[in-house]
Every structure is written in C-alpha cells, then in structure tokens.
Write a protein that holds these residues in place. Structure first.
Motif, PDB file in Angstrom:
ATOM      1  N   ASP A  76     -54.121 -57.763  -6.374  1.00 34.72           N
ATOM      2  CA  ASP A  76     -52.774 -58.132  -5.921  1.00 34.72           C
ATOM      3  C   ASP A  76     -52.135 -56.967  -5.176  1.00 34.72           C
ATOM      4  N   MET A  77     -52.343 -55.760  -5.739  1.00 34.04           N
ATOM      5  CA  MET A  77     -51.797 -54.564  -5.109  1.00 34.04           C
ATOM      6  C   MET A  77     -52.398 -54.377  -3.721  1.00 34.04           C
ATOM      7  N   ALA A  78     -53.717 -54.638  -3.623  1.00 37.45           N
ATOM      8  CA  ALA A  78     -54.377 -54.509  -2.321  1.00 37.45           C
ATOM      9  C   ALA A  78     -53.788 -55.503  -1.322  1.00 37.45           C
ATOM     10  N   GLN A  79     -53.528 -56.724  -1.831  1.00 41.04           N
ATOM     11  CA  GLN A  79     -52.928 -57.738  -0.947  1.00 41.04           C
ATOM     12  C   GLN A  79     -51.556 -57.271  -0.456  1.00 41.04           C
ATOM     13  N   LEU A  80     -50.786 -56.709  -1.390  1.00 37.60           N
ATOM     14  CA  LEU A  80     -49.470 -56.192  -1.020  1.00 37.60           C
ATOM     15  C   LEU A  80     -49.600 -55.035  -0.034  1.00 37.60           C
ATOM     16  N   ALA A 172     -58.609 -63.622 -11.604  1.00 39.49           N
ATOM     17  CA  ALA A 172     -57.575 -62.954 -12.399  1.00 39.49           C
ATOM     18  C   ALA A 172     -56.417 -62.494 -11.523  1.00 39.49           C
ATOM     19  N   ALA A 173     -56.726 -62.321 -10.231  1.00 39.22           N
ATOM     20  CA  ALA A 173     -55.645 -61.977  -9.297  1.00 39.22           C
ATOM     21  C   ALA A 173     -54.892 -63.248  -8.925  1.00 39.22           C
ATOM     22  N   HIS A 174     -53.861 -63.111  -8.097  1.00 35.99           N
ATOM     23  CA  HIS A 174     -53.059 -64.277  -7.723  1.00 35.99           C
ATOM     24  C   HIS A 174     -52.968 -64.389  -6.209  1.00 35.99           C
ATOM     25  N   SER A 273     -33.087 -55.944 -10.553  1.00 32.98           N
ATOM     26  CA  SER A 273     -34.075 -54.948 -10.166  1.00 32.98           C
ATOM     27  C   SER A 273     -35.068 -55.578  -9.212  1.00 32.98           C
ATOM     28  N   ARG A 274     -35.169 -54.965  -8.067  1.00 35.91           N
ATOM     29  CA  ARG A 274     -36.108 -55.490  -7.100  1.00 35.91           C
ATOM     30  C   ARG A 274     -37.168 -54.440  -6.739  1.00 35.91           C
ATOM     31  N   SER A 275     -37.304 -53.442  -7.615  1.00 34.63           N
ATOM     32  CA  SER A 275     -38.318 -52.435  -7.326  1.00 34.63           C
ATOM     33  C   SER A 275     -39.680 -52.955  -7.792  1.00 34.63           C
ATOM     34  N   LEU A 276     -40.708 -52.363  -7.238  1.00 36.53           N
ATOM     35  CA  LEU A 276     -42.066 -52.829  -7.491  1.00 36.53           C
ATOM     36  C   LEU A 276     -42.483 -52.560  -8.942  1.00 36.53           C
ATOM     37  N   ASN A 277     -43.015 -53.567  -9.581  1.00 36.92           N
ATOM     38  CA  ASN A 277     -43.575 -53.403 -10.918  1.00 36.92           C
ATOM     39  C   ASN A 277     -45.084 -53.226 -10.781  1.00 36.92           C
ATOM     40  N   PRO A 278     -45.563 -51.977 -10.910  1.00 41.67           N
ATOM     41  CA  PRO A 278     -46.971 -51.716 -10.588  1.00 41.67           C
ATOM     42  C   PRO A 278     -47.929 -52.361 -11.594  1.00 41.67           C
ATOM     43  N   ASP A 279     -47.462 -52.663 -12.791  1.00 41.76           N
ATOM     44  CA  ASP A 279     -48.367 -53.238 -13.786  1.00 41.76           C
ATOM     45  C   ASP A 279     -48.538 -54.739 -13.609  1.00 41.76           C
ATOM     46  N   HIS A 280     -47.603 -55.347 -12.909  1.00 36.56           N
ATOM     47  CA  HIS A 280     -47.713 -56.781 -12.698  1.00 36.56           C
ATOM     48  C   HIS A 280     -47.075 -57.111 -11.356  1.00 36.56           C
ATOM     49  N   VAL A 281     -47.833 -56.834 -10.290  1.00 36.17           N
ATOM     50  CA  VAL A 281     -47.308 -56.889  -8.926  1.00 36.17           C
ATOM     51  C   VAL A 281     -46.671 -58.238  -8.624  1.00 36.17           C
TER      52      VAL A 281
END
Lengths: 325, 290
Positions: A76-80, A172-174, A273-281
């Motif tokens: 998901d992080m890679a997609q982002l 497991a990714a979205h 809060s609109r900051s990135l949540n790295p544990d659950h993108v």
C-alpha cells in the motif's frame, strides 16, 4: 462557455510534455530502478531489504499472518509512493504551466491569434484553471496507477523466480481500496489547489515580465516585512494566525495531497488528523477522514480566495496584451 | 467613407487613446461601410495599429466605437464571430500542429468551413501533421489565410499581413483575397507600408498621421481631387503659384501634385497624371519625422 472542453484539449495539446510525459518519465525511472535493485540483489545473492519493508529471508523462514499484513501494508505504501512521487512532478509542472499560461502567449504575440477567435477571456482562464485542477492531476494519477500495476507484476515475477507466491501479499494489500480512496482525494486536492491556481494565473495575466519573480517574491517580502514589524513591536499579523502557512498555500497548494498536513498550519483550526498513518496506510485515506476537510472553513476560505484571484486574472486578461519583451 | 452611412460596419466618434503622454488616437471619427476595402495608411507610430486594436477589442479607449453594432470593449467574443484578424506574420502559436489549428478553429467558430480551409491548403505544401514552427514565414501566412478565408465573416482586419514575405507570397496573398474571399457582403480593412501592392485593390483610402485622420476619401474621389502635372522648367513658377502639395524633379522636369485645382488650368501647364497613392502619401506626410 460551451467550448471549454475544446479549450482544455488545446491546453493538453500545448502541454502534453508536462501533463502526460513528465509522469511517464518519473514512474519509468522508478520502475527502472526497481529492476536494477532486483538485478543487483540477484547479483550479490543478497537477501537485504529491497525498499519494500520485507526481506526474502523473512518470507522464506517464517511466514505468518502478521507478516502478510505487514507486507500488504508495505505494498500500500508503495502504491502511495507512486502517487506521491508523480504528485511532486505535478507540482512542478503546474507551477510553471500556470505562470506561463496567460503570459507566454503574450510574449510570443500568439495571444493576437487566440483573441481573434470568438472565445471569451472568462472561458480561456477557466479552461486553464480546470486543466490545472483536473487534467494534469488525473493524467498523473492514471500513469502512477499503471506504473504500480507494472511494479506488482515485476515483484510477483521476481518472487516467483524464487519459488515464492507473492499473491497473498497482494491480497493482504488493498490495491483497489487504495485506488478508489486515492481517486476520491482528487476533488479535494483540486479544491485545495485553488488559491495557488488563482495566485499563479493572476501574476501570469498581470505582469509585463518575470511572472515567476513576482509570484514568489511578493509573499516572501510580505512575510519578511511582517517579521520585521513584529521585531520592532509595530502592528503586525501575530504568529498564531500563521501568515507563513497562508502565504505558503498561495504557492504550494497545487501539490496534490498537500492538505494532508493541513492541521499544523491552519488559521481556523482543524480537528481531524489527516497525517499519514504508516502502520495502516489505507485507513489514512478513509473518505470520512478526507472529506472531513469539506466541513472546515480553512478549505472554503481558500476556495473563495482562489476564485477572487481568478476573477482578477480574467480582468487582466481582458486588458493586458503587451509584455515588456 | 461618406457620412450618409445608414448602417456602417465601423462607426467611430471621438476615438481617443493615450499611452502615457503620447496620443496614439486624437478624437478620431470615421465610418466604414459594407463592401469596401479600406487602406489605413500612415507612418510608423501614427496610430494605425491602435485604431485596429480598438476595432478588435484588444485595447481600451475613450470615445464611442461600434463595430457591427457591438462594443468591442465588452463584447469581443460575440464580435469575433463576425470579424477576422490577421496581424503581421508569426502570431500563430509555434507549437500547434496544422491539424490541431484546424480542429480548434472549427470547434470554436460557428462560421468556419473545414472543407474550404482544406481546399485552400491543398494548393500549398502545408501538410496536416506539420507544426507551425516547421513552416516558413510564407507558409505560416498561407495557413493563417486558409483559416481566415474559411470563415464567413463580415469584417476582415489585416495589420501588415505580408510583412517580411517575398514578392511571390505577397502577390498570391492579395490575389487569393480578391478572387476567393472578397464579395459585396464583406469588408476589409488593411494597413501596410507596401502601398503600391494594395493600391489597385482598395476602394477607400484613409491617411492617418499623429493620431489624426489626414485624409479620408474613396479612390474615385482621390482620382478627382488630386492630379499630378509634369511641367517644363519655363512654366514651373506658374505651377508653384497654384500652391502644389509637393514638388519633385525627374529628368529636368518638375512634377507637381495638386489638390482640387481645375483640370483645364493644370492641363495648360503640362502633362496630367493620376498620382500614385505612394506619391500622395509622401506629399501628405511631409515633415512627419522632422
């Protein structure tokens, strides 16, 4: 106003290089580096982390449910990341596109041709603002998504070559969840960008020369002047109104997703809060979270300011043709 | 240029435009009627281009100006459905492809005929896939002319349309304009420094100097009013007594230009000629740069 789609097509014709090919090159370079990374990993028989947050060794030895979801989150992080890197490209493309949009044709005098056609100045300016709000970000997003799909194919093939099945990680990714969530951010980014779009188009229509200098120096000088007045103890805009944040939006809000950091720099206060949540993108981009911004004056004050600046740009476009050059 | 115009294409009253301290147009009034080809002639900086820009809604001004009954300042977009404009070469955007230019004009202009445009281009070396930057100056003008001639407009404004072109392109430009475009429902306003090349196509003449109209007449009126006489030296003093506009000498004979003197009196002095627009222009503008 009914010829706006054709006017936007005209913008695309002129700026194909920035709107389409720039994101293609950017994501192309990332994919090439991904392949190079894989090849060098193969060459050194290394099992070190390959920029995805999980290593082959881990996968081989001990694949548990938690690991799969971690790998999914990394995907998901890679997609982002693909979206984010092209967004930075969009920022630079739009910055110079908007500064030139109502200036370059005056400098090379082709404005005389455009003005000889039955197209109102309002429609012209609107087509340029809409190109910046929609065409460039959407094209970049489509390219980024296609690049991410290619990336998944590369990773799957590479894992497959080592006898690993990468599909559980992808499941497991979205990818689809991320896709539509990111699609839903596009309108928010477009609204959020209006102050910068208006600001840059205004200077583009107004100046006789050097739109870049005016657009960048004016906020900078205002900021320094205010700081200096504050030092002298003279009347000035107090720090808690966060002048830098306001002026920064005039220049940087065309960066898609730049509203994510909004709560730190707001005059009117943001409670979500609109900051990135790295544990659950994926949860960061939950529509209820993103669209909370629509309830904030912060966004709408910017929209109004942007529309006022666009009106000023139309006024200048009707009257100013000559440049200093 | 008569005042009896019932419904002139262009009607200007007290047109004034100031740039800083210089007056580009100084209370200018004129009418341009349908079906005319008007030459707007003047020295550099006389206000020709400013007058054209005012007509096209490209510049703000004082006074009253109606083009096809519309105010160019506030109704430019509507006006441009009826008015076409070619400025001196190279105002076509250099990045655009020929096919894109055609598609764009066809899309925004309700009176554009793609067929006519393509028919005109088929007589040139211009291909749809070419970009304007790959075309020569002459070809760019051909393309612009093809786009404009395919539009059924009431008024065509040409500002130095053939500047910098070779004589082949210049000749064919005006020939196409006359044979394939102009008819009694159309009006053309043209400014140019190459007076000799347009004088045979003009129906009306306007000289403009220092923001004022120095002369406005039909070509027929010009032919009646002005005469050139070639005079032998012995009669030169008699000719000077009639207050000629201009005097020049060729092969020992003096050539005098007269305004409104009876033909019979002039014929007694020597051989009569119709003056060229260029000679008339030089005489009218004497002392402009002094």
């Amino acid at each position: 106003m009914n010829n706006i789609p054709l006017l936007m097509k005209r913008e695309y014709w002129e700026h194909r290089g920035g709107f389409l090919w720039a994101p293609v090159w950017i994501t192309g370079v990332i994919l090439v580096f991904t392949v190079l990374g894989i090849l060098s990993a193969e060459a050194f028989h290394s099992s070190s982390n390959i920029h995805m947050g999980f290593s082959l060794d881990e996968l081989r030895s001990n694949i548990g449910q938690a690991d799969w979801s971690e790998a999914g989150n990394a995907l998901d992080m890679a997609q982002l990341m693909f979206g984010g890197v092209t967004a930075v490209g969009v920022f630079f493309v739009l910055f110079f596109y908007l500064l030139g949009a109502l200036y370059d044709d005056r400098r090379d005098r082709s404005v005389l041709f455009w003005k000889s056609l039955p197209v109102s100045d309002t429609a012209t300016v609107a087509s340029k603002a809409l190109s910046a709000m929609i065409v460039a970000p959407v094209l970049a997003f489509v390219v980024a998504t296609a690049a991410y799909v290619l990336f998944l194919v590369l990773v799957t093939l590479w894992a497959g070559a080592h006898g690993l099945n990468a599909l559980p990680a992808i499941f497991a990714a979205h990818p689809l969840g991320m896709l539509w969530r990111l699609v839903l951010t596009l309108p928010i980014s477009a609204l959020w960008a209006l102050p910068a779009i208006g600001w840059l188009l205004f200077w583009s229509a107004y100046v006789r020369s050097r739109p870049f200098l005016w657009a960048v120096m004016v906020p900078l000088i205002v900021l320094m002047l205010n700081w200096w007045l504050g030092k002298l103890g003279a009347p000035h805009i107090p720090d808690d109104l966060h002048l830098a944040g306001i002026l920064g939006r005039l220049l940087f809000s065309i960066l898609p997703g730049s509203w994510m950091k909004a709560e730190g720099s707001t005059v009117l206060g943001s409670h979500i809060s609109r900051s990135l949540n790295p544990d659950h993108v994926v949860s960061t981009f939950d529509p209820s979270n993103v669209y909370g911004l629509l309830a904030e004056p912060n966004l709408w004050v910017g929209v109004v300011a942007g529309l006022a600046l666009l009106a000023a740009a139309i006024y200048c476009r009707q009257r100013r043709i000559e440049t200093a050059a | 240029m008569s005042d009896a115009a019932a419904n002139p294409i262009v009607r200007a009253r007290d047109l004034t435009k100031t740039y800083g301290t210089t007056r580009a147009l100084d209370h200018v009034s004129f009418d341009i009627e349908a079906g005319r080809i008007v030459g707007l002639i003047g020295p550099n900086g006389a206000g020709k281009t400013t007058a054209l820009k005012a007509i096209l809604g490209l510049v703000d001004f004082d006074g009253d100006l109606r083009v096809l009954g519309l105010d160019p300042r506030t109704q430019r977009a509507e006006l441009m459905e009826q008015v076409c404009f070619i400025a001196d070469v190279a105002v076509l955007p250099r990045w655009i492809k020929v096919s894109e230019a055609i598609e764009f004009v066809a899309g925004v202009h309700p009176r554009f005929s793609r067929k006519k445009c393509e028919a005109f281009l088929s007589h040139t070396k211009i291909a749809p896939s070419m970009r304007v930057r790959e075309l020569s100056k002459g070809m760019i003008v051909q393309l612009h002319l093809a786009l404009v001639m395919a539009i059924d407009a009431k008024l065509l404004v040409l500002d130095e349309p053939t500047l910098g072109l070779d004589i082949l392109y210049r000749k064919s430009f005006y020939e196409s304009l006359l044979s394939d475009y102009f008819d009694e429902n159309k009006t053309i306003i043209v400014t140019t420094h190459q007076v000799e090349e347009v004088e045979h196509i003009l129906t009306d003449l306007v000289f403009i100097r220092d923001g004022k109209i120095a002369l406005a007449a039909t070509m027929d009126e010009v032919g009646e009013r002005y005469a050139e006489v070639m005079v032998n030296p012995d009669k030169a003093d008699a000719a000077r007594a009639l207050k000629p506009l201009n005097e020049r000498t060729i092969f020992g004979k003096s050539i005098f230009l007269f305004d409104g003197i009876e033909r019979t009196r002039l014929a007694a002095l020597g051989e009569l000629h119709k003056p060229s627009v260029a000679d008339l222009f030089v005489a009218t503008m004497k002392g402009t740069y002094a």
